[in-house]
Motif scaffolding. Sequence first.
Motif, PDB file in Angstrom:
ATOM      1  N   GLU A  36       0.676  -1.127  -0.181  1.00 34.80           N
ATOM      2  CA  GLU A  36       0.066  -0.258   0.449  1.00 34.80           C
ATOM      3  C   GLU A  36       0.534   0.996  -0.164  1.00 34.80           C
ATOM      4  O   GLU A  36       2.007   1.763   0.104  1.00 34.80           O
ATOM      5  CB  GLU A  36      -0.958  -0.053   0.606  1.00 34.80           C
ATOM      6  N   LYS A  37       0.534   2.488  -0.270  1.00 40.74           N
ATOM      7  CA  LYS A  37       0.474   3.287  -0.688  1.00 40.74           C
ATOM      8  C   LYS A  37       0.874   4.449   0.790  1.00 40.74           C
ATOM      9  O   LYS A  37      -0.738   4.710   1.383  1.00 40.74           O
ATOM     10  CB  LYS A  37       0.853   4.577  -1.069  1.00 40.74           C
ATOM     11  N   ASP A  53       4.640  -0.902   3.050  1.00 42.11           N
ATOM     12  CA  ASP A  53       4.832   1.155   2.614  1.00 42.11           C
ATOM     13  C   ASP A  53       5.190   1.180   1.994  1.00 42.11           C
ATOM     14  O   ASP A  53       6.642   1.647   2.015  1.00 42.11           O
ATOM     15  CB  ASP A  53       4.566   1.829   4.315  1.00 42.11           C
ATOM     16  N   THR A  54       5.163   1.521   0.851  1.00 42.48           N
ATOM     17  CA  THR A  54       5.829   1.853  -0.296  1.00 42.48           C
ATOM     18  C   THR A  54       6.209   2.886  -0.330  1.00 42.48           C
ATOM     19  O   THR A  54       7.758   2.997  -0.323  1.00 42.48           O
ATOM     20  CB  THR A  54       5.231   1.624  -2.211  1.00 42.48           C
ATOM     21  N   GLU A  55       5.990   3.721   0.187  1.00 40.70           N
ATOM     22  CA  GLU A  55       6.328   5.345   0.894  1.00 40.70           C
ATOM     23  C   GLU A  55       7.820   5.269   1.799  1.00 40.70           C
ATOM     24  O   GLU A  55       9.502   5.658   1.400  1.00 40.70           O
ATOM     25  CB  GLU A  55       5.809   6.036   1.761  1.00 40.70           C
ATOM     26  N   GLU A  60       7.903   4.229  -6.460  1.00 43.19           N
ATOM     27  CA  GLU A  60       7.373   4.884  -7.192  1.00 43.19           C
ATOM     28  C   GLU A  60       7.448   4.363  -8.389  1.00 43.19           C
ATOM     29  O   GLU A  60       8.598   4.684  -9.371  1.00 43.19           O
ATOM     30  CB  GLU A  60       7.496   6.042  -6.777  1.00 43.19           C
ATOM     31  N   SER A  86      -4.442   1.015  -4.746  1.00 41.38           N
ATOM     32  CA  SER A  86      -4.415   2.233  -4.867  1.00 41.38           C
ATOM     33  C   SER A  86      -3.004   1.658  -5.606  1.00 41.38           C
ATOM     34  O   SER A  86      -1.799   2.827  -5.759  1.00 41.38           O
ATOM     35  CB  SER A  86      -3.873   3.375  -3.776  1.00 41.38           C
ATOM     36  N   LYS A  89      -1.956   5.213  -7.377  1.00 35.29           N
ATOM     37  CA  LYS A  89      -1.157   6.284  -5.916  1.00 35.29           C
ATOM     38  C   LYS A  89       0.097   5.868  -6.149  1.00 35.29           C
ATOM     39  O   LYS A  89       1.091   6.829  -6.301  1.00 35.29           O
ATOM     40  CB  LYS A  89      -2.092   6.349  -5.058  1.00 35.29           C
ATOM     41  N   ILE A  90       0.337   4.622  -6.717  1.00 39.38           N
ATOM     42  CA  ILE A  90       2.387   4.271  -6.149  1.00 39.38           C
ATOM     43  C   ILE A  90       2.509   4.768  -7.993  1.00 39.38           C
ATOM     44  O   ILE A  90       4.154   4.903  -8.045  1.00 39.38           O
ATOM     45  CB  ILE A  90       1.991   2.911  -6.158  1.00 39.38           C
TER      46      ILE A  90
END
Length: 138
Positions: A36-37, A53-55, A60, A86, A89-90
């Motif tokens: 997820e982002k 969490d990709t953040e 990206e 999402s 969003k990624i």
Amino acid sequence: MVTLLIGKKGTGKTKKLIALANEAVAASSGNVVVIEKGSKLTYDVTHKARLIDTEQYLVEGYDMLYGFISGICAGNYDVTDILVDSTFKICPEALEGLEAFTKKLQELSETSSTNIVLLISASEEDIPESINAVCQQV
């Protein structure tokens, strides 16, 4: 197998993804990963699934996401399911790179024996027919 969860914003896609993740954990003899982002699914997805969490990893774009998913499959042979919340969003490229991305994911899914689910925020009419030939839809 690559499955697409398609719908416009506010149509309940995330709730379906959460249900799919929890069902996969119950049915799986291996590991389930939810990508997820941001960390908004922490309390909705069972603690038995691995939330990423990709953040935290600065993921990206489609190329980076593909490499990230490939690394998960390569690093852990008992991952049975990967669910991506999402996707757009990624990957801000949105529909532009989706076709090539899904084709590569389909090959990865077959070689690694992993089910991959992508949540796509778009209407079904916007999805090219060539993607529908490669992926299953929920």
